[in-house]
Motif scaffolding. Sequence first.
Motif, PDB file in Angstrom:
ATOM      1  N   VAL A 147       0.900  -1.208  -0.034  1.00 45.33           N
ATOM      2  CA  VAL A 147       0.096   0.058  -0.096  1.00 45.33           C
ATOM      3  C   VAL A 147       0.897   1.279  -0.171  1.00 45.33           C
ATOM      4  CG1 VAL A 147      -1.713   1.226   1.142  1.00 45.33           C
ATOM      5  CG2 VAL A 147      -1.816  -1.217   1.218  1.00 45.33           C
ATOM      6  N   PHE A 148       1.381   1.418  -1.086  1.00 44.02           N
ATOM      7  CA  PHE A 148       2.654   2.466  -1.105  1.00 44.02           C
ATOM      8  C   PHE A 148       2.109   3.777  -1.057  1.00 44.02           C
ATOM      9  CE2 PHE A 148       6.543   4.184  -3.063  1.00 44.02           C
ATOM     10  CZ  PHE A 148       7.647   3.924  -2.034  1.00 44.02           C
ATOM     11  N   THR A 149       0.799   3.954  -1.596  1.00 45.03           N
ATOM     12  CA  THR A 149       0.129   5.174  -1.644  1.00 45.03           C
ATOM     13  C   THR A 149       0.413   5.986  -0.375  1.00 45.03           C
ATOM     14  OG1 THR A 149      -1.844   4.371  -1.434  1.00 45.03           O
ATOM     15  CG2 THR A 149      -1.289   4.762  -3.643  1.00 45.03           C
ATOM     16  N   ALA A 150       0.363   5.064   0.718  1.00 46.69           N
ATOM     17  CA  ALA A 150       0.303   5.681   2.235  1.00 46.69           C
ATOM     18  C   ALA A 150       1.595   6.400   2.583  1.00 46.69           C
ATOM     19  CB  ALA A 150       0.265   4.466   3.106  1.00 46.69           C
ATOM     20  N   PHE A 151       2.629   6.191   1.613  1.00 44.13           N
ATOM     21  CA  PHE A 151       3.909   6.567   1.924  1.00 44.13           C
ATOM     22  C   PHE A 151       4.392   7.892   0.833  1.00 44.13           C
ATOM     23  CE2 PHE A 151       4.204   2.757   4.122  1.00 44.13           C
ATOM     24  CZ  PHE A 151       4.905   2.820   4.857  1.00 44.13           C
ATOM     25  N   LEU A 152       3.180   8.172   0.022  1.00 42.00           N
ATOM     26  CA  LEU A 152       3.350   9.366  -0.631  1.00 42.00           C
ATOM     27  C   LEU A 152       2.956  10.882   0.071  1.00 42.00           C
ATOM     28  CD1 LEU A 152       2.068   7.546  -4.047  1.00 42.00           C
ATOM     29  CD2 LEU A 152       4.429   7.961  -3.209  1.00 42.00           C
ATOM     30  N   ASP A 153       3.480  11.723  -0.431  1.00 44.35           N
ATOM     31  CA  ASP A 153       3.106  13.244   0.109  1.00 44.35           C
ATOM     32  C   ASP A 153       1.753  13.610  -0.754  1.00 44.35           C
ATOM     33  OD1 ASP A 153       2.821  15.913   0.564  1.00 44.35           O
ATOM     34  OD2 ASP A 153       4.839  16.301   0.493  1.00 44.35           O
ATOM     35  N   PRO A 154       0.678  13.508   0.062  1.00 41.82           N
ATOM     36  CA  PRO A 154      -0.663  14.078  -0.519  1.00 41.82           C
ATOM     37  C   PRO A 154      -0.415  15.126  -1.556  1.00 41.82           C
ATOM     38  CG  PRO A 154      -0.894  13.729   1.736  1.00 41.82           C
ATOM     39  CD  PRO A 154       0.757  13.706   1.569  1.00 41.82           C
ATOM     40  N   GLN A 155       0.620  15.870  -1.184  1.00 45.75           N
ATOM     41  CA  GLN A 155       0.726  17.329  -2.315  1.00 45.75           C
ATOM     42  C   GLN A 155       1.574  16.852  -3.512  1.00 45.75           C
ATOM     43  OE1 GLN A 155      -1.187  19.668  -1.453  1.00 45.75           O
ATOM     44  NE2 GLN A 155      -1.937  18.446   0.494  1.00 45.75           N
ATOM     45  N   ASP A 156       2.156  15.709  -3.636  1.00 43.48           N
ATOM     46  CA  ASP A 156       3.090  15.238  -4.695  1.00 43.48           C
ATOM     47  C   ASP A 156       2.420  14.583  -5.638  1.00 43.48           C
ATOM     48  OD1 ASP A 156       5.017  14.777  -6.330  1.00 43.48           O
ATOM     49  OD2 ASP A 156       6.455  14.080  -4.752  1.00 43.48           O
ATOM     50  N   TRP A 157       1.625  15.512  -6.467  1.00 44.88           N
ATOM     51  CA  TRP A 157       0.857  14.927  -7.465  1.00 44.88           C
ATOM     52  C   TRP A 157       1.482  13.689  -8.450  1.00 44.88           C
ATOM     53  CZ3 TRP A 157       1.083  15.508 -12.890  1.00 44.88           C
ATOM     54  CH2 TRP A 157       1.970  16.366 -13.205  1.00 44.88           C
ATOM     55  N   LEU A 158       2.771  14.121  -8.561  1.00 43.68           N
ATOM     56  CA  LEU A 158       3.705  13.390  -9.605  1.00 43.68           C
ATOM     57  C   LEU A 158       3.812  11.901  -9.255  1.00 43.68           C
ATOM     58  CD1 LEU A 158       5.208  12.820 -12.300  1.00 43.68           C
ATOM     59  CD2 LEU A 158       7.110  14.118 -11.423  1.00 43.68           C
ATOM     60  N   MET A 159       4.309  11.984  -7.912  1.00 43.06           N
ATOM     61  CA  MET A 159       4.374  10.606  -7.201  1.00 43.06           C
ATOM     62  C   MET A 159       3.192   9.755  -7.110  1.00 43.06           C
ATOM     63  SD  MET A 159       7.508  10.006  -6.558  1.00 43.06           S
ATOM     64  CE  MET A 159       7.898  10.818  -8.312  1.00 43.06           C
ATOM     65  N   ARG A 160       1.853  10.626  -7.142  1.00 39.27           N
ATOM     66  CA  ARG A 160       0.832   9.856  -6.948  1.00 39.27           C
ATOM     67  C   ARG A 160       0.121   9.529  -8.192  1.00 39.27           C
ATOM     68  NH1 ARG A 160      -3.528  13.615  -4.474  1.00 39.27           N
ATOM     69  NH2 ARG A 160      -4.781  11.782  -3.900  1.00 39.27           N
ATOM     70  N   ALA A 161       0.689  10.072  -9.322  1.00 36.43           N
ATOM     71  CA  ALA A 161       0.346   9.561 -10.510  1.00 36.43           C
ATOM     72  C   ALA A 161       0.875   8.526 -10.890  1.00 36.43           C
ATOM     73  CB  ALA A 161       0.795  10.715 -11.695  1.00 36.43           C
ATOM     74  N   ILE A 162       2.476   8.183 -10.447  1.00 37.97           N
ATOM     75  CA  ILE A 162       2.977   6.869 -10.672  1.00 37.97           C
ATOM     76  C   ILE A 162       2.640   5.529  -9.999  1.00 37.97           C
ATOM     77  CG2 ILE A 162       5.268   5.778 -10.471  1.00 37.97           C
ATOM     78  CD1 ILE A 162       6.416   8.489 -10.804  1.00 37.97           C
ATOM     79  N   PHE A 163       2.214   5.637  -8.638  1.00 37.89           N
ATOM     80  CA  PHE A 163       2.115   4.416  -7.829  1.00 37.89           C
ATOM     81  C   PHE A 163       0.689   4.041  -7.476  1.00 37.89           C
ATOM     82  CE2 PHE A 163       6.409   5.963  -6.727  1.00 37.89           C
ATOM     83  CZ  PHE A 163       7.089   4.918  -6.799  1.00 37.89           C
ATOM     84  N   GLY A 164       0.396   2.817  -7.428  1.00 38.53           N
ATOM     85  CA  GLY A 164      -0.762   2.478  -6.895  1.00 38.53           C
ATOM     86  C   GLY A 164      -0.563   1.179  -6.082  1.00 38.53           C
ATOM     87  N   ASP A 165      -1.581   0.596  -5.573  1.00 39.57           N
ATOM     88  CA  ASP A 165      -1.718  -0.299  -4.355  1.00 39.57           C
ATOM     89  C   ASP A 165      -2.140  -1.781  -4.994  1.00 39.57           C
ATOM     90  OD1 ASP A 165      -1.022   1.535  -2.705  1.00 39.57           O
ATOM     91  OD2 ASP A 165      -3.075   2.171  -2.308  1.00 39.57           O
ATOM     92  N   GLY A 166      -1.556  -2.694  -4.523  1.00 41.50           N
ATOM     93  CA  GLY A 166      -2.004  -4.203  -4.739  1.00 41.50           C
ATOM     94  C   GLY A 166      -1.166  -5.242  -3.961  1.00 41.50           C
ATOM     95  N   ALA A 167      -1.560  -6.372  -4.344  1.00 37.29           N
ATOM     96  CA  ALA A 167      -0.925  -7.514  -3.772  1.00 37.29           C
ATOM     97  C   ALA A 167      -1.043  -8.761  -4.749  1.00 37.29           C
ATOM     98  CB  ALA A 167      -1.426  -7.928  -2.415  1.00 37.29           C
ATOM     99  N   GLY A 168       0.262  -9.301  -4.933  1.00 33.62           N
ATOM    100  CA  GLY A 168       0.218 -10.618  -5.432  1.00 33.62           C
ATOM    101  C   GLY A 168       0.966 -11.770  -4.889  1.00 33.62           C
ATOM    102  N   ALA A 169       0.413 -13.272  -5.067  1.00 34.15           N
ATOM    103  CA  ALA A 169       1.013 -14.255  -3.969  1.00 34.15           C
ATOM    104  C   ALA A 169       1.218 -15.390  -5.143  1.00 34.15           C
ATOM    105  CB  ALA A 169       0.076 -14.610  -3.178  1.00 34.15           C
ATOM    106  N   VAL A 170       2.301 -16.407  -4.775  1.00 32.82           N
ATOM    107  CA  VAL A 170       2.498 -17.493  -5.365  1.00 32.82           C
ATOM    108  C   VAL A 170       2.621 -18.569  -4.322  1.00 32.82           C
ATOM    109  CG1 VAL A 170       3.450 -16.490  -7.429  1.00 32.82           C
ATOM    110  CG2 VAL A 170       4.814 -17.122  -5.386  1.00 32.82           C
ATOM    111  N   VAL A 171       2.358 -19.653  -4.518  1.00 34.46           N
ATOM    112  CA  VAL A 171       2.374 -20.884  -3.782  1.00 34.46           C
ATOM    113  C   VAL A 171       3.431 -21.798  -4.638  1.00 34.46           C
ATOM    114  CG1 VAL A 171       1.559 -23.397  -2.813  1.00 34.46           C
ATOM    115  CG2 VAL A 171       0.056 -20.994  -2.713  1.00 34.46           C
ATOM    116  N   LEU A 172       4.577 -22.059  -3.808  1.00 29.80           N
ATOM    117  CA  LEU A 172       5.515 -22.874  -4.248  1.00 29.80           C
ATOM    118  C   LEU A 172       5.861 -23.987  -3.596  1.00 29.80           C
ATOM    119  CD1 LEU A 172       8.678 -20.035  -4.216  1.00 29.80           C
ATOM    120  CD2 LEU A 172       7.065 -20.629  -6.148  1.00 29.80           C
ATOM    121  N   ARG A 173       5.808 -25.322  -4.422  1.00 26.89           N
ATOM    122  CA  ARG A 173       6.004 -26.621  -3.717  1.00 26.89           C
ATOM    123  C   ARG A 173       7.338 -27.476  -4.253  1.00 26.89           C
ATOM    124  NH1 ARG A 173       5.468 -30.350  -7.846  1.00 26.89           N
ATOM    125  NH2 ARG A 173       4.316 -29.886  -9.737  1.00 26.89           N
TER     126      ARG A 173
END
Length: 345
Positions: A147-173
């Motif tokens: 949730v990298f948007t939590a670490f972006l300056d609310p006033q820095d619109w350029l960084m906010r334009a770049i980043f979004g939030d998400g999660a991905g996972a894999v199971v390895l056997r």
Amino acid sequence: MTSASGPGPRAAVLAGLGAYVPPRILTNDELCGRRPIGDAWIRERIGAAGRRVADGEATVDLAVRAGRHALTAAGAVAADAVVLVTISPDRICPAGAPEVAARLGLGNVPAFDVASGCSGFLYGLGVASSMIAAGTFDRVLLIASDVFTAFLDPQDWLMRAIFGDGAGAVVLRAGPAGGAGTFGPFDLGSDGAQADLLEVPGGGARARKRLPTTPDAEPAPYFRMDGPAVRKQAVVGMCDSMTRAVERAGWTLADVDVVVAHQANQRILDGLAAELGLAPGKVLSHIEAYGNTAAASVPVLLAQAAAAGTLRPGLRVALTAYGAGLAWGSTTLVWPEVRAVADDG
């Protein structure tokens, strides 16, 4: 050392994938408001039309949902260990992985975090694969969540334009080395002399020990980066790392069918394809809809591409990423018969 399915060396085999992105869409028009720089500018320089932003959910929340999807896809109800990759932890202490394991009902399994910038998923793959190859565990759940948007300056619109939030996972056997779904040799590296090119300067021990008397001088708890310097190095760094991983696998670049690279921005992906002489369609991208989801970008794209049928059994796939640290990593695999659950919020 024998594999879980017979004699011979053990290896980590991809057994299931899952992804979760939050439903909230932040469009370019909403982000820019009345600024003269708007949608067209962002699309041209970053490639994003929108991005997903967590609203009422934190990093562990996203990780639990992606992890559950991966376990479902793998037909598994248990894992011997949980590895959480993140650069946006819910708390400095403790690690988030034990909470993820508990909320997934996995019991008192070993669980720990890995922080290695946007290349963290490749580092996590290397760690989890080594644990399986060594015979320490037979099944590992690896999750990258930010949730990298939590670490972006609310006033820095350029960084906010770049980043979004998400999660991905894999199971390895555990399985026999050399088959479809086994990860090839890894190429991992770092250059800490350039650590200040991408950083969150405030909040850690260094900032706390140097806490100034005037609050205005306190290091900001927001992400900052030298974009032009990083962009140039990211293209070269991923090209070099991926080339080494491909060669260690006994392939040539011409053998690679699909490249799944860290989704930094579209210009970097286009530069990667051009530098390696690859057709643009070989380098997958979902930046237009999701932006840069930090360490989660590679596994989210893998799960989405697998669920959509873009990644088909037999394709030769190269993975590569580059980010804060500076750190980079790459590996390869022949895509197996495997299920994926991609939750688009």
